[in-house]
Design an enzyme around this catalytic site. Structure first.
Site, PDB file in Angstrom:
ATOM      1  N   ALA A 145       0.826  -1.210   0.000  1.00 39.15           N
ATOM      2  CA  ALA A 145       0.000   0.000   0.000  1.00 39.15           C
ATOM      3  C   ALA A 145       0.862   1.263   0.000  1.00 39.15           C
ATOM      4  CB  ALA A 145      -0.916  -0.010   1.218  1.00 39.15           C
ATOM      5  N   LYS A 196       1.637 -16.944   1.133  1.00 45.37           N
ATOM      6  CA  LYS A 196       2.818 -16.072   1.006  1.00 45.37           C
ATOM      7  C   LYS A 196       3.157 -15.408   2.338  1.00 45.37           C
ATOM      8  CE  LYS A 196       1.151 -11.645   0.853  1.00 45.37           C
ATOM      9  NZ  LYS A 196      -0.127 -11.350   0.219  1.00 45.37           N
TER      10      LYS A 196
END
Lengths: 333, 333
Positions: A145, A196
Site C-alpha cells: 500500500a 505467502k
C-alpha cells in the site's frame, strides 16, 4: 445478467483500504468508505486524510463519503471491496445479513482466511452470506500500500469466475500508476496470498537465525513450489504459478524489509516468544493466523507442505526455530 | 566407462573460484588451483589466502597446489572446474589444445557465454575442444561466493548429461554448509544463469529510474517466464523452472544489493553512460556481454523476450532507459 457498477464501497480503515480508496478516486465520482472508528471518520471528513495509515494521501472531499454505518455504506453501493484484516472480518460484518448483500458484487482485498470458519473469504461470503460465486471476486498484489501512496507503478490481479465483473472492477482501478490483469482463479489467488504470508514468516525466522541470501533464494523457490502443490490440490484448474499474482506476491512480501510477517518471523528467529513478538510489533502478522488455518485445512488434503509445517510447529507447538529450520533444510533442494 | 576422480583443478583467481577451492578442500586432500597472476600465486602460497577476493578465507597449505602453469594444473587433474569470467575464457585457455583435455571431465562454474563464439561454455568445450558432452557439466547457484566464505548454508546444482559425473562432483562438494542437487540440464542451467544477469541489470535500471518493490516483483515474475520460454525453445527437455537452479539463482542475483549486474544497471538507470558506469565499477558485469550474446542467439530462435530486448537496446543502441522501461511496462502483467 449484465451489471453496471454505479457505486463502490471500500470496507476498512487500514493502509490497504486507504490505498484502494485512493486508486478508485481516480475513476469514480464518489467512493463510499466504511471505517469502524467514529473519530477516524470525523478526522478524515475534516482533514481529508486518514490519521493512522498512509496519512500522506490527501482525498478530495467531494469524492469520498465516509461513514461508520456499514449497513448504509453497503446499501448505497453496487460493489463492495472488503479490506479489513481477516481476523476481524466476522466482527466487522456482524450486523450484516445475507439479504443486505443480495445482488451485491463483493470483492475481497483481504488475502486471508476467516479463522473461526477456516474458510477463505470467497467461501465465507458464499457459505455464510449466500453471495453467489459469480458475484464474488478477489483483488491481489504484488502491492505494498505504501508504494500506491507514492504512486509507484503497481500491478493488480482482479479475479472472479465472472469475467465481466472482474473486467468492470479492473476498469475502475486502472490508472496512471495501476495496471490490472483479469483472472478467473479466486481460490488460487486467495490461498496463495495466505500462504505467502506464512512463507514471509519463514523467511524472517531464517533471517533471524542467521541464514543468508543464498538460502533465502532456495527457501522462496521451494515456497512457490509448495504454493503450487497446495492450490493445485485444493482447486485444480489451469494456472501459471509464475504469474505476478502468485510468484510476484510471494516475492514482494518475502523480500520486503517492511513486511510485518517477515518482521514477526525475524523476531521469532532471534529468540522472542510469539507473545513478546506480537506485543512488540503492536500489529497483526496475518500469517500467524494463516498458518494455523492452512495447517488445519491441509489435514483434509494431505499436501506435502514442509515449510508451512515448520512454521506451524514453531508458532503453535513451541518447537525450537533453530531445530525446525535445521530439519527443514534437508527437505529443500 | 566409470571414472574415479582422484584430483580436481579449479581454474580462476576470482571470488567464485576461491569459494569453490574452499568448498573442495573439505573433502579433498589436494586441490590444484590455477591463477593467472604469478604475484597472486606467490601470495597465496606464502600467506594462505587470496589477496584480492574472499581474503578472509584461509587455506591449509598442504591442501592446495597453486600454479600459474595451466598445462601442468590440467595434466595433474582428472576433473577441471572452470571459474574465470566468460569474456576471458578464450584467452585463459589459449595455450590449451583439445588433446590436453582428452579424457578430462570439465565442469563450468562460469555461468556465461563465450562472446566471440556466442556459445555457452558447454558448447564451446564440445565444439572447440572436442570434449564429449558426457564429460561436460555445469555448477550453478543460487550462491554468492561471499556467503560461502562465511560458511552460510548454500545449495548448488550440479548438472551433467552424465549423471555419474555429476554425482561424483556433488559428493566432493557436499559439506556442512553446502547441499547439492544433481540435474541433467546443462543447457537450461547455463542459459538461465546468463539470463539472470541480464535481468539483474534490468532490475537495477528500474531501481535507478525510481520503480519500487511492487514493480520489481512483477519484473522478476515476468523474467522467470522469459527464461522458461527461452530455454524451452533452445533445449526442449522436461525441467521445473521453479527449482532453485533457475528461479533461486534469478532471485539471489536480482534482489541482491551486492550483485555487480544490479549495481551496473542501477547506474545506467540513474543516468550514467555505459562507459562511465563500467569505469566507476572497475569490475565486469557479466550481463553486459550476456545480453548481446542472448540477443544475437535469439535471432535464430525468435523467442519473445521483451525484457532482454529492452536491456539490449539501452546498453547497445543508446536508447533512453526511461523510455525503454516505460514501453516495457505495457508488455508485463
Amino acid at each position: 445478467m449484465s451489471k453496471t457498477i454505479n457505486s463502490i464501497a471500500v470496507i476498512g480503515g487500514g493502509s490497504w483500504a486507504t490505498a484502494i480508496v485512493k486508486i478508485l478516486c481516480n475513476n469514480s465520482d464518489k467512493v463510499n468508505w466504511w471505517v469502524r472508528n467514529s473519530e477516524t471518520a470525523e478526522y478524515i471528513k475534516k482533514y481529508k486524510h486518514n490519521p493512522n495509515y498512509l496519512s500522506s494521501v490527501e482525498f478530495e472531499a467531494s469524492k469520498i463519503f465516509v461513514s461508520t454505518d456499514l449497513k448504509e455504506i453497503i446499501s448505497k453501493s453496487d460493489l463492495i471491496v472488503l479490506a479489513v484484516p481477516s481476523a476481524f472480518l466476522k466482527e466487522a460484518l456482524k450486523e450484516i445479513k445475507a439479504e443486505d448483500l443480495k445482488n451485491k458484487i463483493v470483492f475481497s482485498a483481504i488475502k486471508g482466511i476467516v479463522p473461526e470458519n477456516n474458510l477463505i473469504v470467497a467461501e465465507f461470503l458464499n457459505q455464510i452470506y449466500k453471495v453467489p460465486l459469480e458475484n464474488i471476486g478477489v483483488i491481489t498484489g504484488p502491492c505494498h500500500a505504501e508504494e500506491v501512496a507514492m504512486e509507484k507503478l503497481s500491478y493488480l490481479t482482479i479475479a472472479s469466475q465472472n469475467t465481466e465483473n472482474a473486467t468492470l472492477l479492473a476498469s475502475k482501478l486502472n490508472c496512471r500508476y495501476i495496471k490490472t490483469t483479469v483472472s478467473d482463479d479466486i481460490y488460487g489467488t486467495e490461498y496463495s496470498s495466505v500462504l505467502k504470508n506464512v512463507f514471509a514468516i519463514a523467511s524472517g525466522i531464517c533471517h533471524g537465525l542467521g541464514y543468508g541470501d543464498n538460502f533465502q533464494a532456495v527457501l522462496i523457490s521451494n515456497a512457490i513450489q509448495e504454493i503450487k502443490k497446495f492450490v493445485d490440490k485444493v482447486h485444480p484448474i489451469e494456472r501459471d504459478i509464475k504469474s505476478s499474482a502468485y510468484l510476484g506476491d510471494l516475492m514482494v512480501t518475502a523480500y520486503s524489509q517492511f513486511s510485518r510477517n517477515r518482521t514477526f518471523g525475524n523476531m521469532i528467529g532471534k529468540g522472542y516468544s510469539v507473545k513478546t513478538a506480537q506485543m512488540e510489533m503492536n500489529m497483526i502478522a496475518e500469517g500467524y493466523y494463516g498458518v494455523k488455518c492452512i495447517y488445519e485445512i491441509n489435514k483434509k488434503y494431505n499436501v506435502e507442505t514442509p515449510i508451512t509445517d515448520a512454521v506451524y510447529r514453531i508458532l503453535y507447538e513451541k518447537m525450537s526455530p533453530a531445530i525446525e529450520m535445521r530439519l527443514l533444510t534437508d527437505k529443500l533442494s
